[in-house]
Write a protein that holds these residues in place. Structure first.
Motif, mmCIF file in Angstrom:
data_model
loop_
_atom_site.group_PDB
_atom_site.id
_atom_site.type_symbol
_atom_site.label_atom_id
_atom_site.label_comp_id
_atom_site.label_asym_id
_atom_site.label_seq_id
_atom_site.Cartn_x
_atom_site.Cartn_y
_atom_site.Cartn_z
ATOM 1 N N MET A 77 0.858 -1.200 -0.029
ATOM 2 C CA MET A 77 -0.177 0.147 -0.175
ATOM 3 C C MET A 77 0.888 1.258 0.048
ATOM 4 N N ILE A 78 0.383 2.209 -0.786
ATOM 5 C CA ILE A 78 1.087 3.432 -0.760
ATOM 6 C C ILE A 78 0.269 4.683 -0.179
ATOM 7 N N THR A 79 0.697 5.473 0.682
ATOM 8 C CA THR A 79 0.139 6.322 1.382
ATOM 9 C C THR A 79 0.585 7.684 1.221
ATOM 10 N N VAL A 80 -0.052 8.725 0.576
ATOM 11 C CA VAL A 80 0.318 10.006 0.474
ATOM 12 C C VAL A 80 -0.599 11.114 1.621
ATOM 13 N N LYS A 81 0.190 11.537 2.087
ATOM 14 C CA LYS A 81 -0.539 12.360 3.146
ATOM 15 C C LYS A 81 0.005 13.781 3.389
ATOM 16 N N ASP A 82 -0.768 14.834 3.187
ATOM 17 C CA ASP A 82 -0.506 16.477 3.583
ATOM 18 C C ASP A 82 -1.140 16.950 4.783
ATOM 19 N N LYS A 128 -6.551 7.403 -11.132
ATOM 20 C CA LYS A 128 -7.525 6.395 -10.487
ATOM 21 C C LYS A 128 -7.634 5.362 -11.914
ATOM 22 N N ASP A 129 -7.823 5.702 -12.954
ATOM 23 C CA ASP A 129 -7.958 4.985 -14.089
ATOM 24 C C ASP A 129 -6.963 3.930 -14.149
ATOM 25 N N LEU A 130 -5.463 4.454 -14.172
ATOM 26 C CA LEU A 130 -4.350 3.675 -14.208
ATOM 27 C C LEU A 130 -4.222 2.599 -13.011
ATOM 28 N N SER A 179 -6.510 -0.018 -6.222
ATOM 29 C CA SER A 179 -7.652 1.046 -5.841
ATOM 30 C C SER A 179 -7.057 2.068 -5.154
ATOM 31 N N VAL A 180 -7.865 3.346 -5.168
ATOM 32 C CA VAL A 180 -7.393 4.379 -4.661
ATOM 33 C C VAL A 180 -8.503 5.029 -3.817
ATOM 34 N N THR A 181 -8.481 5.613 -2.875
ATOM 35 C CA THR A 181 -9.261 6.129 -2.042
ATOM 36 C C THR A 181 -8.758 7.405 -1.243
ATOM 37 N N VAL A 182 -9.431 8.309 -0.742
ATOM 38 C CA VAL A 182 -9.158 9.567 -0.134
ATOM 39 C C VAL A 182 -9.776 9.616 1.000
ATOM 40 N N GLN A 183 -9.015 9.979 2.075
ATOM 41 C CA GLN A 183 -9.697 10.731 3.342
ATOM 42 C C GLN A 183 -9.204 12.152 3.467
ATOM 43 N N LYS A 204 -3.949 1.032 -3.185
ATOM 44 C CA LYS A 204 -3.684 -0.579 -3.065
ATOM 45 C C LYS A 204 -3.403 -1.134 -4.317
ATOM 46 N N MET A 205 -2.379 -1.944 -4.371
ATOM 47 C CA MET A 205 -1.942 -2.525 -5.626
ATOM 48 C C MET A 205 -1.403 -3.847 -5.140
ATOM 49 N N ASN A 206 -1.790 -4.968 -6.088
ATOM 50 C CA ASN A 206 -1.294 -6.200 -5.939
ATOM 51 C C ASN A 206 0.145 -6.190 -6.610
#
Length: 75
Positions: A1-6, A45-47, A54-58, A70-72
């Protein structure tokens, strides 16, 4: 999982549903983002989804924004 937060201005809750739509912009003030057309996040998101992820945002306005990707992957 990759997380990007600011910890910037965040995204208003009522704008989160439109965040990944083509030509969608959160900031309605054209001067705030005069160079963007609102395609970047929809393309990302499409890519990601085409690769089975999948990509989600909080986000909390005036607190933070966090994207979760999240990517396998196999090596």
């Amino acid at each position: 999982m990759i997380t990007v937060k600011d910890y910037g201005m965040g995204i208003p809750e009522d704008k989160l549903n439109n965040l990944f739509l083509n030509f969608s912009k959160i900031e309605e003030n054209a001067a705030a983002n005069k160079n963007g057309v609102g395609l970047g996040l929809s393309i990302c998101k499409d890519l990601i989804e085409q690769m089975g992820g999948s990509v989600t945002v909080q986000s909390k306005q005036n607190k933070f924004t966090k994207f979760l990707i999240k990517m396998n992957t196999t090596c």
